[in-house]
Write an enzyme that holds these catalytic residues in place. Structure first.
Site, PDB file in Angstrom:
ATOM      1  N   GLU A 215      -3.720  10.919  10.421  1.00  0.00           N
ATOM      2  CA  GLU A 215      -2.847  11.523   9.409  1.00  0.00           C
ATOM      3  C   GLU A 215      -2.274  12.850   9.915  1.00  0.00           C
ATOM      4  O   GLU A 215      -2.969  13.667  10.499  1.00  0.00           O
ATOM      5  CB  GLU A 215      -3.621  11.750   8.115  1.00  0.00           C
ATOM      6  CG  GLU A 215      -2.752  12.246   6.977  1.00  0.00           C
ATOM      7  CD  GLU A 215      -3.532  12.511   5.705  1.00  0.00           C
ATOM      8  OE1 GLU A 215      -2.900  12.620   4.650  1.00  0.00           O
ATOM      9  OE2 GLU A 215      -4.773  12.611   5.767  1.00  0.00           O
TER      10      GLU A 215
ATOM     11  N   ARG B  99       0.841  -1.199   0.000  1.00  0.00           N
ATOM     12  CA  ARG B  99       0.000   0.000   0.000  1.00  0.00           C
ATOM     13  C   ARG B  99       0.874   1.247   0.000  1.00  0.00           C
ATOM     14  O   ARG B  99       1.043   1.908  -1.004  1.00  0.00           O
ATOM     15  CB  ARG B  99      -0.962  -0.027   1.190  1.00  0.00           C
ATOM     16  CG  ARG B  99      -2.155   0.938   1.039  1.00  0.00           C
ATOM     17  CD  ARG B  99      -1.830   2.400   1.370  1.00  0.00           C
ATOM     18  NE  ARG B  99      -1.421   2.600   2.751  1.00  0.00           N
ATOM     19  CZ  ARG B  99      -0.976   3.774   3.210  1.00  0.00           C
ATOM     20  NH1 ARG B  99      -0.878   4.830   2.400  1.00  0.00           N
ATOM     21  NH2 ARG B  99      -0.599   3.902   4.474  1.00  0.00           N
TER      22      ARG B  99
END
Length: 506
Positions: free
Chosen positions: A144, A14
């Site tokens: 994030e 990923r």
């Protein structure tokens, strides 16, 4: 001393695939996923982002089908988004059972990218978790830009964590998204969070922009992190992620308070295979897996090794399935192929093995010996052929005479229409490309621009070695790579070009 078991999550498929110009085929993803879980023995793998493409969906379906059958399904994870259930539906179609939900870990990202308040964000996250739970999907949460959140909006981060502590979340994942942390900050930030929420599981996700990835991982572990995210060969955006091989060596040699399940003897094998599949080259001096790191060049070192191993350290090559070398310089049948694959630690299903066997037979007609070291290149060449063949190079003549320009005559089929063209060039491959351009001009098709051309042979090979040519192309829409394999360098480049034509011709 209490020893703590740490989870290792590999995100090569990923985050690692976000390396510029890298894209794994469905067959390659399945092969890598099997090796990561069965041979390298990482605890978990993150294999894709939801909603990317149909090809990505098929790749995830292939991996989850195998994982379900092999009892690894809960170790296979997919990056998802707060998108009113679109990612959840994608996961359900793909057969995945663990989502890594991407959320905002800094007030700056939340305010300027999402333009939402914390309560609005938390409400949407809660709705996502409820929907996931209803469908039997387990949730991990990415914060994030967490590192900048801790630097600049710590109150928001702790407000977020307080909310998450009330939710059925298995893991909270702390990414240094831009790779800006120092080891001191990594330790302090992780410790502050772990001290306040000791019962929550925290993963640390380091990037390597300042070449501090491994140092930051070490600091995060000392501060109490419960898991790590790593990639093979340090692949990833920009300067990449914290590299698997170096991190595992550091943990095993310098952190007795930590226990991991990774099989370090397989690190070199999987590093080389992923180098071949990705075209992302391992620097010769990269720790643990680089070509030169267990090669002594200076004569004094060889002499010292003969006298009580004076230049040896705990970082022994045998630990990683390698051998020490001393450089000289200034200072078959299916069963046989399977045996060689086993020695390399590789597994292929019946159909892929059949394709590899056929390719070896073809190459054997041109090259007297195919070595074990050739196999990763051959596998990469075979598994890379995932396109529908609409363009075929039927025949060509390459001429090169002293004092004359090289010339190529080529016969080409495009969608059942045959063309024949001749052209001159500065070299044989340039002449071939000029002939191809003439054909494409007739069909009113546009060739992408060639932006990079790399040639390599398996390490330790001789002048009759297989040659792999990796060409990077750039069209108006994208940049991509194709590979060709042959004992002749020009022919390998032609094969790479044939793959390119099949990709661009619709």
């Amino acid at each position: 001393m209490e020893v703590k078991r740490i989870e290792i999550m590999d995100t090569t498929l990923r985050d690692g695939e976000q390396t510029s110009s890298v894209s794994f085929s469905a067959s390659e993803k399945l092969t890598i996923a099997k090796l990561l879980l069965e041979e390298l023995k990482v605890d978990r793998i993150e294999i894709a982002s939801a909603r990317v493409s149909q090809g990505e969906l098929q790749a995830v379906k292939d991996v989850t089908a195998w994982a379900k059958e092999s009892n690894y399904l809960n170790a296979v994870e997919v990056l998802t988004f707060v998108d009113k259930g679109i990612s959840i539906n994608w996961m359900l179609e793909a057969g995945a059972k663990v989502q890594n939900l991407l959320t905002k870990g800094s007030l700056n990202h939340l305010t300027h990218q999402l333009k939402k308040t914390p309560n609005q964000h938390f409400t949407e996250i809660k709705e996502n978790i409820i929907q996931a739970t209803e469908h039997g999907i387990e949730t991990n949460i990415y914060l994030e830009d967490w590192s900048n959140g801790m630097r600049n909006s710590k109150a928001y981060v702790f407000e977020f964590l307080e909310f998450l502590s009330t939710q059925p979340v298995k893991r909270v994942m702390l990414p240094d998204t831009l790779g800006v942390l120092t080891p001191e900050e990594s330790f302090n930030f992780v410790k502050e969070i772990k001290d306040k929420y000791p019962s929550l599981h925290f993963d640390f996700h380091a990037h390597n922009d300042y070449d501090l990835g491994v140092a930051n991982v070490m600091a995060g572990l000392k501060a109490g992190a419960d898991g790590l995210h790593l990639t093979i060969n340090g692949m990833g955006e920009r300067a990449g992620n914290a590299p698997m091989a170096s991190t595992i060596a550091v943990i095993n040699d310098f952190m007795p308070e930590v226990k991991i399940g990774v099989n370090e003897t397989f690190l070199y094998t999987i590093s080389k295979l992923i180098e071949t599949f990705s075209g992302f080259m391992i620097p010769a001096n990269k720790p643990v897996v680089g070509a030169n790191v267990f090669t002594q060049t200076a004569g004094i070192h060889a002499d010292g090794d003969n006298k009580n191993n004076l230049y040896f350290s705990d970082l022994m090559p045998e630990r990683f399935g390698r051998t020490r070398k001393y450089a000289l310089g200034k200072s078959s049948g299916k069963a046989n192929i399977q045996k060689n694959l086993q020695e390399l630690g590789l597994q292929l299903d019946g159909e892929d093995l059949k394709k590899v066997t056929q390719r070896i037979i073809e190459l054997g007609d041109k090259k007297q010996v195919v070595t074990k070291e050739d196999l990763p290149y051959i596998i990469s060449d075979v598994l890379d052929r995932s396109y529908e063949e609409k363009v075929k190079v039927n025949a060509y003549v390459l001429t090169h005479a002293m004092g004359l320009k090289p010339t190529t005559t080529v016969s080409l089929t495009i969608n059942d229409e045959v063309f024949e063209e001749s052209a001159h060039g500065d070299g044989q491959f340039d002449a071939f490309m000029n002939a191809i351009k003439s054909v494409f001009k007739q069909k009113q098709l546009k060739l992408p621009k060639l932006v990079d051309y790399a040639v390599r042979i398996p390490p330790g090979s001789n002048s009759d070695a297989l040659c792999e040519t990796i060409i990077t192309w750039k069209s108006a829409e994208k940049e991509f790579k194709t590979r060709g394999l042959d004992s002749d360098q020009t022919v390998s480049a032609i094969k790479a070009t044939e793959k390119m034509m099949n990709i661009v011709v619709s």
